[in-house]
Design a protein around this motif. Structure first.
Motif, PDB file in Angstrom:
ATOM      1  N   LEU A   1       0.824  -1.158  -0.029  1.00  0.00           N
ATOM      2  CA  LEU A   1      -0.013   0.138   0.002  1.00  0.00           C
ATOM      3  C   LEU A   1       0.627   1.368  -0.025  1.00  0.00           C
ATOM      4  O   LEU A   1       0.703   2.411  -0.596  1.00  0.00           O
ATOM      5  CB  LEU A   1      -0.889   0.059   1.141  1.00  0.00           C
ATOM      6  CG  LEU A   1      -2.229  -0.890   1.182  1.00  0.00           C
ATOM      7  CD1 LEU A   1      -3.028  -0.746   2.276  1.00  0.00           C
ATOM      8  CD2 LEU A   1      -3.055  -0.158  -0.248  1.00  0.00           C
ATOM      9  N   ASP A   2       1.969   1.172   0.756  1.00  0.00           N
ATOM     10  CA  ASP A   2       2.655   2.423   0.825  1.00  0.00           C
ATOM     11  C   ASP A   2       3.889   2.240   0.279  1.00  0.00           C
ATOM     12  O   ASP A   2       5.024   3.059   0.365  1.00  0.00           O
ATOM     13  CB  ASP A   2       3.056   2.680   2.460  1.00  0.00           C
ATOM     14  CG  ASP A   2       1.497   2.998   3.235  1.00  0.00           C
ATOM     15  OD1 ASP A   2       0.861   3.619   2.757  1.00  0.00           O
ATOM     16  OD2 ASP A   2       1.692   2.604   4.459  1.00  0.00           O
ATOM     17  N   ASP A   3       4.019   1.639  -0.862  1.00  0.00           N
ATOM     18  CA  ASP A   3       5.171   1.373  -1.638  1.00  0.00           C
ATOM     19  C   ASP A   3       4.875   1.651  -3.256  1.00  0.00           C
ATOM     20  O   ASP A   3       4.484   0.882  -4.006  1.00  0.00           O
ATOM     21  CB  ASP A   3       5.419  -0.250  -1.457  1.00  0.00           C
ATOM     22  CG  ASP A   3       6.345  -0.691  -2.563  1.00  0.00           C
ATOM     23  OD1 ASP A   3       7.325   0.100  -2.966  1.00  0.00           O
ATOM     24  OD2 ASP A   3       6.200  -1.661  -3.030  1.00  0.00           O
ATOM     25  N   THR A   4       5.365   2.934  -3.390  1.00  0.00           N
ATOM     26  CA  THR A   4       4.966   3.567  -4.903  1.00  0.00           C
ATOM     27  C   THR A   4       6.236   4.166  -5.213  1.00  0.00           C
ATOM     28  O   THR A   4       6.722   5.006  -4.593  1.00  0.00           O
ATOM     29  CB  THR A   4       3.997   4.406  -4.952  1.00  0.00           C
ATOM     30  OG1 THR A   4       2.898   3.749  -4.681  1.00  0.00           O
ATOM     31  CG2 THR A   4       3.858   4.992  -6.375  1.00  0.00           C
ATOM     32  N   SER A   5       6.930   3.553  -6.419  1.00  0.00           N
ATOM     33  CA  SER A   5       8.164   4.442  -6.815  1.00  0.00           C
ATOM     34  C   SER A   5       7.835   4.776  -8.380  1.00  0.00           C
ATOM     35  O   SER A   5       7.079   4.451  -8.949  1.00  0.00           O
ATOM     36  CB  SER A   5       9.336   3.341  -7.058  1.00  0.00           C
ATOM     37  OG  SER A   5       9.166   2.609  -7.726  1.00  0.00           O
ATOM     38  N   VAL A   6       8.581   6.177  -8.753  1.00  0.00           N
ATOM     39  CA  VAL A   6       8.200   6.583  -9.884  1.00  0.00           C
ATOM     40  C   VAL A   6       9.790   6.965 -10.624  1.00  0.00           C
ATOM     41  O   VAL A   6      10.652   7.638 -10.093  1.00  0.00           O
ATOM     42  CB  VAL A   6       7.652   8.020 -10.084  1.00  0.00           C
ATOM     43  CG1 VAL A   6       7.223   8.530 -11.100  1.00  0.00           C
ATOM     44  CG2 VAL A   6       6.283   7.693  -9.082  1.00  0.00           C
ATOM     45  N   THR A   7       9.860   6.357 -11.898  1.00  0.00           N
ATOM     46  CA  THR A   7      10.899   6.556 -12.674  1.00  0.00           C
ATOM     47  C   THR A   7      10.778   7.009 -14.141  1.00  0.00           C
ATOM     48  O   THR A   7       9.628   6.655 -14.453  1.00  0.00           O
ATOM     49  CB  THR A   7      11.927   5.250 -12.728  1.00  0.00           C
ATOM     50  OG1 THR A   7      11.134   4.218 -13.230  1.00  0.00           O
ATOM     51  CG2 THR A   7      12.427   4.843 -11.340  1.00  0.00           C
ATOM     52  N   ASP A   8      11.653   7.779 -14.717  1.00  0.00           N
ATOM     53  CA  ASP A   8      11.306   7.868 -16.151  1.00  0.00           C
ATOM     54  C   ASP A   8      12.089   6.926 -17.159  1.00  0.00           C
ATOM     55  O   ASP A   8      13.031   6.212 -16.779  1.00  0.00           O
ATOM     56  CB  ASP A   8      12.167   9.284 -16.667  1.00  0.00           C
ATOM     57  CG  ASP A   8      11.899  10.603 -15.768  1.00  0.00           C
ATOM     58  OD1 ASP A   8      10.585  10.610 -15.742  1.00  0.00           O
ATOM     59  OD2 ASP A   8      12.513  11.260 -15.405  1.00  0.00           O
ATOM     60  N   LEU A   9      11.208   6.534 -17.920  1.00  0.00           N
ATOM     61  CA  LEU A   9      11.566   5.737 -19.125  1.00  0.00           C
ATOM     62  C   LEU A   9      12.354   6.243 -20.200  1.00  0.00           C
ATOM     63  O   LEU A   9      12.275   7.291 -20.484  1.00  0.00           O
ATOM     64  CB  LEU A   9      10.388   5.037 -19.762  1.00  0.00           C
ATOM     65  CG  LEU A   9       9.511   3.773 -19.097  1.00  0.00           C
ATOM     66  CD1 LEU A   9       8.471   3.503 -20.053  1.00  0.00           C
ATOM     67  CD2 LEU A   9      10.381   2.899 -18.509  1.00  0.00           C
ATOM     68  N   PRO A  10      13.474   5.600 -20.709  1.00  0.00           N
ATOM     69  CA  PRO A  10      14.387   6.137 -21.731  1.00  0.00           C
ATOM     70  C   PRO A  10      13.609   6.640 -22.945  1.00  0.00           C
ATOM     71  O   PRO A  10      12.558   5.809 -23.377  1.00  0.00           O
ATOM     72  CB  PRO A  10      15.564   5.353 -21.737  1.00  0.00           C
ATOM     73  CG  PRO A  10      14.751   3.826 -21.385  1.00  0.00           C
ATOM     74  CD  PRO A  10      13.940   4.328 -20.358  1.00  0.00           C
TER      75      PRO A  10
END
Length: 308
Positions: free
Chosen positions: A299-308
């Protein structure tokens, strides 16, 4: 339209620490494959089929290779897919010797006048379409052999059914032409009776796609999902003006209060909004929009990254 893809790896009561990273990477890989298809102008149907096929090929997930075993120690798999453009749909159930049931479901959608084929009929159709037959043992993993043995030795296994066995994989997508689609695939529940079919291949329960509303793929306790038509129920609330989050919370809450059934959903709207919600302990998921990859398990586990 800015294309969107959302993928889930099934609700779970517990994912061990040693598996978590493998599960996370599998989900991210599937979402990336789906999004790259959309980014290159591919269809929503192509994107969801390809994303789910990635998860069927990954033994960490309860679909394709890695499917849980029935009471006889055999794999029986279910899958469905739907195109929101014209409401065409295809589904298969009790499939045994096919590596990617989702691809067979798409063939049912596009190459037959029917929506749903099962067991021997699905096998004959697969052969007629040139789908390679794989040995059943090739789909069985050591982990699932142990899971079956454990399940058979546990007391009150049936009583625990609503809280366990929540594994399914699925994807929803919106393509640049404004078309939506969903795909869902599963090996079902551990120690199930031979011939048991859950919600996954049932249009309106395991998923639904309509360009006028959006698309949804579900996971969770199959018998509970079927009883409330979870996928169509959630989209009904979207039609009534609820946000995707509200619609998901209302429909999952209804299933939990009426049936004690746990589950999860991923949704994308016709406008390109997306949501992930679940009532199980965790649900691996990933979503990509505007080249930003969002992912999580708990529930409290969200990550955000940029795709190439």
């Amino acid at each position: 339209m800015n294309p969107v893809v959302v993928v889930h790896g099934g609700g779970a009561s517990h994912i061990s620490k040693d598996r978590k990273e493998r599960v996370r990477q599998g989900i991210i890989r599937a979402a990336t494959v789906g999004y790259n298809i959309l980014r290159e102008g591919g269809s929503a149907v192509d994107a969801v089929e390809s994303a789910v096929a990635v998860l069927e090929d990954d033994p960490e997930f309860n679909a394709g290779c890695g499917s849980v075993l029935n009471v006889n120690g055999e794999v029986e798999m279910d899958a469905s897919i739907m195109n929101g453009k014209d409401l065409s749909a295809g589904a298969v159930s009790a499939v045994r010797c096919v590596a990617n049931p989702i691809k067979l479901a798409r063939l049912v959608m596009e190459k037959t006048p029917h929506c749903f084929l099962t067991d021997q009929g699905a096998a004959k159709f697969a052969a007629a379409m040139g789908v390679p037959e794989v040995p059943g043992k090739q789909l069985v993993t050591e982990r699932n052999i142990k899971r079956l043995e454990k399940e058979k030795h546990e007391k009150d296994a049936q009583k625990l059914d609503c809280q366990k066995n929540l594994g399914t994989v699925g994807a929803v997508a919106l393509d640049c032409r404004g078309n939506v689609a969903y795909a869902t695939s599963t090996g079902g529940i551990v120690n199930k009776m031979v011939g048991r079919v859950g919600d996954t291949p049932c249009i309106g329960s395991g998923g639904y796609a309509d360009n006028d509303i959006g698309a949804i793929s579900t996971t969770g306790h199959g018998e509970s999902i079927m009883k409330v038509n979870l996928a169509r129920l959630a989209l009904f609330h979207v039609e009534q003006g609820k946000t995707l989050e509200e619609a998901a919370d209302i429909s999952l809450g209804y299933m939990k209060s009426r049936l004690k059934g746990l589950g999860g959903v991923i949704l994308v709207s016709k406008a390109g909004d997306w949501a992930v919600k679940w009532t199980s302990a965790s649900m691996p998921w990933a979503a990509v929009k505007n080249c930003k990859l969002h992912s999580g398990i708990d529930l409290d586990d969200t990550s955000v990254t940029d795709l190439p």
